[in-house]
Structures are given as C-alpha cells and as structure tokens.
Enzyme design. Structure first.
Site, PDB file in Angstrom:
ATOM      1  N   ASP A   1     -13.851  -6.338  -2.383  1.00 34.78           N
ATOM      2  CA  ASP A   1     -13.839  -6.423  -0.918  1.00 34.78           C
ATOM      3  C   ASP A   1     -15.133  -7.096  -0.492  1.00 34.78           C
ATOM      4  O   ASP A   1     -16.218  -6.570  -0.732  1.00 34.78           O
ATOM      5  CB  ASP A   1     -13.757  -5.020  -0.302  1.00 34.78           C
TER       6      ASP A   1
ATOM      7  N   ASP B   1       0.868  -1.176   0.000  1.00 37.59           N
ATOM      8  CA  ASP B   1       0.000   0.000   0.000  1.00 37.59           C
ATOM      9  C   ASP B   1       0.901   1.220   0.000  1.00 37.59           C
ATOM     10  O   ASP B   1       1.784   1.353   0.850  1.00 37.59           O
ATOM     11  CB  ASP B   1      -0.883   0.019   1.254  1.00 37.59           C
TER      12      ASP B   1
END
Lengths: 201, 253
Positions: free
Chosen positions: B130, B11
């Site tokens: 997700d 990330d």
C-alpha cells in the site's frame, strides 16, 4: 478411472476436480496398486525436479509408472510432471528423469522475465485427437523456469513463444505432456483435459 | 508473448464479498463463489480473494470459501489478508490457492518472503504494498489497511521485496483507491521499471480507459480492480475487446 499421482507436491485438487467436472472418474493416490488398476495416469507437479524424482523413487512410484507406461497405459505429465517424463534435467545440477521420452530440460537463456509466468498463446504444429477443438492462438497458463529441449520434434503438437519455441503439448503414443497448467487454463485447459480423458478406450 | 492480465479482486469478510471505499465504508455485495464463477466465465485472467475477517474464529469460513472456489473455477487464484507465517501460506495453498499475497507482515518480517519463496517457490509469493505519495514527491509504504505510515520508500521496498524472493508485486495506491478516477500511472511505472518481476496495478479504476492507461503508460503487467466489476460498471469481456482494439495484448476467450 484416472489415477492422479500424489507424491507430496503441489495442489492436486484442481486437476481432480477438473476431471470430475468433465464427467470422468478420477482419484488422487500414492498407492501403486491403485495406479496399476487405473485406465490412465496423471503426473502433476510443482516444485523442484530433483525433489520430485526423489519422492517418486522413494515411494516405488517411479518403477510403477514406468511399468504401466510400458504396457501402453496413457499418461499425462503436467508442468513439472511433463519434465519428469524426459531423460534429464539441468535444474540446479544434473538429474535423471523417468526417461520415458527423449529430451532434456534446460534453463531459459533469455532477457525476458523468468519464470515464464502467465497466459501465453498455443501455436499448433500437428493435428491430433488431443488437440481437437483447439484453435491456433488460444491461451493457456504457464508457470516454469525450465523448458524442454528435444530433437524429437514430431512429438511436439503445440509450441508457445517465449524468445524461443517452448514445447507446450507433447505426445508420443500413450505418453503425453503439457508444460502449462490445463487445470488453470480456463476453457482451453478443460478442452485439453477432456480430449485426454476421451483417449481412454 | 505473455498477455496482460485483468484481475478482479474480492474482499471477503466472514464469507461475504465486500468492497471498501478508501478502506472504510464497507457494503455487502455478493457471494464469493458465485461471483468467482461469473468472473471466470467473463474472461478474468486470475482472481484475488482478500480476507478482511477481523476475528480469528471466522477465518475457517474463509478457508472453506477458498476451497469451494478452487473447486469451481479453473483459473489461478491468489489469496491475501492475514498472512503472517509460512504456516499461513501452507494453509491457503492446501485449500487450493495458487499464489499467496503478503502485505503488512512482510514489512514487519521481510524474511517471511524468503522463507515462503524457498518452501513453495517464488512464483506463488506475491508482495502487496500500500503506497501513498508524500510531501517529498516520493512514495511511502503504509501498513495495516493504510493506517500506519512506515516511512519506508516504496521503490526501495519493491526492489528489496524482489531480491528477497517475491515473484510478483501488487502496487496499491491509497490516494487513488476508491476514487475511480484512474490508477496512479507515475508510481506504477516507476516501480515497474525498477523490478523484473510482474507488477500488478491496483486502486483507482473507474472506466475502461484507465486500464489502457496503466497497462500502456503505467507499464503494469496486470490491472486489478474491484468495485467497477462488482457493480457491473465495466464488463470484463467488453473491457478486453476494448483493450485488444487499442493494441494491448490480452487473452480473448
């Protein structure tokens, strides 16, 4: 100098950087004069066969490549670039390739997932300077939905298995093809690119 | 046969690598280019960079990072985060990415998947989803970093995503993410059995056995993880040797 042919497809930077990392001089070009001056040609390629051939013809690159290869200059076709070296492809129709090598590009007829995408093993068929230092079973990175069907079995230095024998590295004298992406195949890919570069006299 | 892949995910916020715990609590870990090279040398099969930069003016820093990384590692690079248009695809592909992952934007505009697949080929379109378990024993798609419940069934979305042109699907399980107690094997397996494109499991890796479980019993084609690699709890080289011994087909190098 290695000329990496830019005809508007794909990511050429990785190939260029890989050669430079290995200590070879290379440049990305779409200029036939630069290709004429080069010591070796790399024909990369991502995308559709038909579009790629049209681009090559439109920019006089097809003719330029054929002339240079006719003069025994080294050429390396990568992925679609390897397929373009052959006579014909059946990708969404029937299209003529550069015809530098004998064989046709056909679709996988398999229950396995298509595209053939990911790391797969090389199996060695013949010893050659191009495959120096590559052990049987080393992995390289493939992304393709069509593969080479050829009677010229002696040209196939390495195969990979995906339901069928898929020619992975081919060589006929100065004409070389790799169906996978050596620039994305870690250390094994770099070894193959180095071997190619060292074929330049 | 194709090897199962181990994929470290980084990330990146304003050019630095961070790792979220349940999408919050971010802490700075390392330089992305250095880390990418390290993982490349360790035997990672692919890298994922996920741009979590909130402000658009800092987005260019991310593109520079992608460029520098593509120039220094020789394995496939997937880019995600903030991809909303075909133009966004083009920008990151130009910077050197091999694949692009879309999440929320594809839920809002599913045609984005098709448009990108037609333009760049389906092999470079990754649908990242997700998912969270719901009270009806099913799974629902969440967007915007797990904040918005869309009410869309996860299995249906995966099947639709494939038919729209996604070449690969990342299943990130919100319930297990950041807990380090194993991937959600059931959800991963269900989705993997439903689609014909490769499925990448994400969320929950804590120990080597978790990778074995999800690749074997979760039927995943690849396993993605972040913190276990960043904090050095698991070394990729050792993980692959472990998986190889357990009979999982992995690339050794």
């Amino acid at each position: 100098m290695i000329a990496i042919v830019d005809y508007g497809v794909g990511n050429l930077k990785s190939v260029n950087k890989a050669f430079q990392y290995l200590g070879f001089q290379s440049l990305i070009t779409s200029d036939p004069k630069e290709i004429d001056k080069s010591d070796a040609i790399v024909l990369p390629g991502v995308g559709a066969f038909k579009d790629a051939m049209e681009q090559l013809k439109k920019n006089d690159l097809a003719q330029c490549i054929k002339e240079n290869v006719g003069k025994k200059k080294l050429i390396l076709g990568i992925c679609l670039g390897m397929q373009l070296l052959y006579e014909k492809s059946y990708e969404d129709g029937e299209w003529e390739g550069l015809g530098l090598l004998k064989g046709e590009i056909v679709k996988f007829n398999s229950q396995l997932k298509i595209p053939h995408m990911g790391w797969n093993k090389l199996s060695k068929r013949f010893d050659d300077d191009l495959g120096r230092g590559i052990e049987d079973g080393e992995y390289v990175y493939f992304v393709h939905s069509y593969y080479l069907d050829t009677h010229a079995k002696d040209d196939i230095l390495f195969n990979t298995q995906y339901d069928v024998d898929v020619p992975a590295v081919v060589r006929n004298g100065n004409i070389i093809g790799m169906q996978f992406h050596p620039e994305k195949s870690g250390g094994t890919g770099l070894k193959l690119l180095r071997n190619f570069g060292e074929l330049i006299k | 046969m194709i090897a199962k892949r181990i994929i470290p995910c980084l990330d990146v916020d304003a050019g630095r690598v961070v790792k979220g715990k349940k999408f919050q609590d971010l802490s700075d870990v390392n330089d992305p280019v250095t880390l990418a090279k390290y993982y490349n040398d360790e035997g990672a099969d692919e890298l994922v960079f996920y741009d979590i930069t909130a402000t658009s003016e800092k987005r260019d820093i991310f593109l520079q990072i992608v460029e520098q990384t593509a120039e220094s590692v020789y394995i496939p690079l997937t880019i995600g985060g903030g991809i909303r248009t075909v133009e966004d695809f083009k920008r990151v592909l130009r910077a050197g990415a091999d694949k692009v992952s879309v999440n929320s934007a594809a839920v809002i505009d599913p045609q984005l998947i098709t448009a990108a697949a037609l333009k760049f080929g389906r092999q470079c379109v990754v649908l990242s989803m997700d998912v969270k378990r719901n009270e009806d024993k099913g799974c629902t798609i969440y967007t915007h970093g797990g904040r918005i419940n869309t009410g869309i069934d996860a299995l249906e979305w995966a099947v639709k995503g494939e038919s729209l042109g996604a070449g690969e699907i990342v299943v990130n399980c919100i319930d297990t993410d950041g807990i380090r107690n194993g991937y959600d094997l059931e959800i991963t397996r269900k989705i993997s059995e439903e689609v014909r494109v490769p499925v990448i499991a994400s969320g929950g890796a804590g120990k080597s056995e978790d990778f074995y479980q999800v690749l074997q019993h979760g039927k995943a084609d690849a396993a993605l993880a972040a913190s276990v690699f960043h904090y050095g709890d698991i070394r990729i080289r050792e993980l692959k040797s472990y998986l190889d011994n357990k009979g999982i087909h992995v690339r050794r190098c």
